[in-house]
Scaffold this motif. Structure first.
Motif, short mmCIF file in Angstrom:
data_model
loop_
_atom_site.label_atom_id
_atom_site.label_comp_id
_atom_site.label_asym_id
_atom_site.label_seq_id
_atom_site.Cartn_x
_atom_site.Cartn_y
_atom_site.Cartn_z
N VAL A 1 0.83 -1.20 0.00
CA VAL A 1 0.00 0.00 0.00
C VAL A 1 0.87 1.25 0.00
CG1 VAL A 1 -1.67 1.35 1.35
CG2 VAL A 1 -2.00 -1.11 1.04
N GLU B 1 2.41 1.51 -3.61
CA GLU B 1 1.57 1.47 -4.80
C GLU B 1 0.31 2.33 -4.75
OE1 GLU B 1 2.56 0.05 -7.63
OE2 GLU B 1 4.40 -0.46 -6.55
N VAL B 2 -0.01 2.89 -3.60
CA VAL B 2 -1.19 3.75 -3.49
C VAL B 2 -0.71 5.19 -3.29
CG1 VAL B 2 -3.26 4.26 -2.14
CG2 VAL B 2 -2.59 1.88 -2.55
N ILE C 1 -9.15 4.88 -6.53
CA ILE C 1 -9.57 3.62 -5.93
C ILE C 1 -10.40 3.87 -4.67
CG2 ILE C 1 -7.74 2.22 -6.90
CD1 ILE C 1 -6.29 2.43 -4.19
N LEU D 1 -7.49 8.52 -3.48
CA LEU D 1 -6.35 7.61 -3.56
C LEU D 1 -6.34 6.95 -4.93
CD1 LEU D 1 -6.66 5.90 -0.06
CD2 LEU D 1 -5.24 7.85 -0.70
N LEU E 1 -4.03 4.23 -7.76
CA LEU E 1 -2.99 3.21 -7.93
C LEU E 1 -1.85 3.79 -8.76
CD1 LEU E 1 -4.96 -0.07 -8.69
CD2 LEU E 1 -3.66 0.48 -6.64
N ARG E 2 -0.63 3.52 -8.33
CA ARG E 2 0.56 4.02 -9.03
C ARG E 2 0.54 3.62 -10.50
NH1 ARG E 2 5.33 5.99 -7.54
NH2 ARG E 2 4.99 5.49 -5.35
#
Length: 81
Positions: free
Chosen positions: A15, A18-19, A48, A56, A58-59
């Motif tokens: 997390v 990647e977030v 997301i 938020l 995702l990368r």
């Protein structure tokens, strides 16, 4: 894509790496908050999770959008390069 975690620490590590928050997305894409809101509204990038004061992402979605914007920029604004 499926994720399997052996423990809570692995999940937390994922997390954290990647977030991304809206502010991090703004830095990566080099855009304003208004532009980010426009991208979300037009479905070009999807958060997301939406919180009361932040979103938020995702990368991998952000990186994909950055690559797409480079392609569009070179196609429609070749004189800027």
């Amino acid at each position: 894509m499926e994720y399997n975690f052996q423990n809570k620490e692995e999940f937390i590590k994922l997390v954290q790496s990647e977030v991304l928050t809206s502010s991090e997305v703004l830095d990566i894409l080099g855009i304003t908050r208004q532009s980010l809101n426009s991208l979300v509204k037009r479905g070009k990038i999807t958060p997301i999770k939406e919180l009361s004061r932040d979103k938020l992402f995702l990368r991998e979605d952000v990186i994909r959008r950055k690559e797409e914007s480079k392609e569009l920029h070179s196609k429609y604004r070749p004189y800027d390069e």
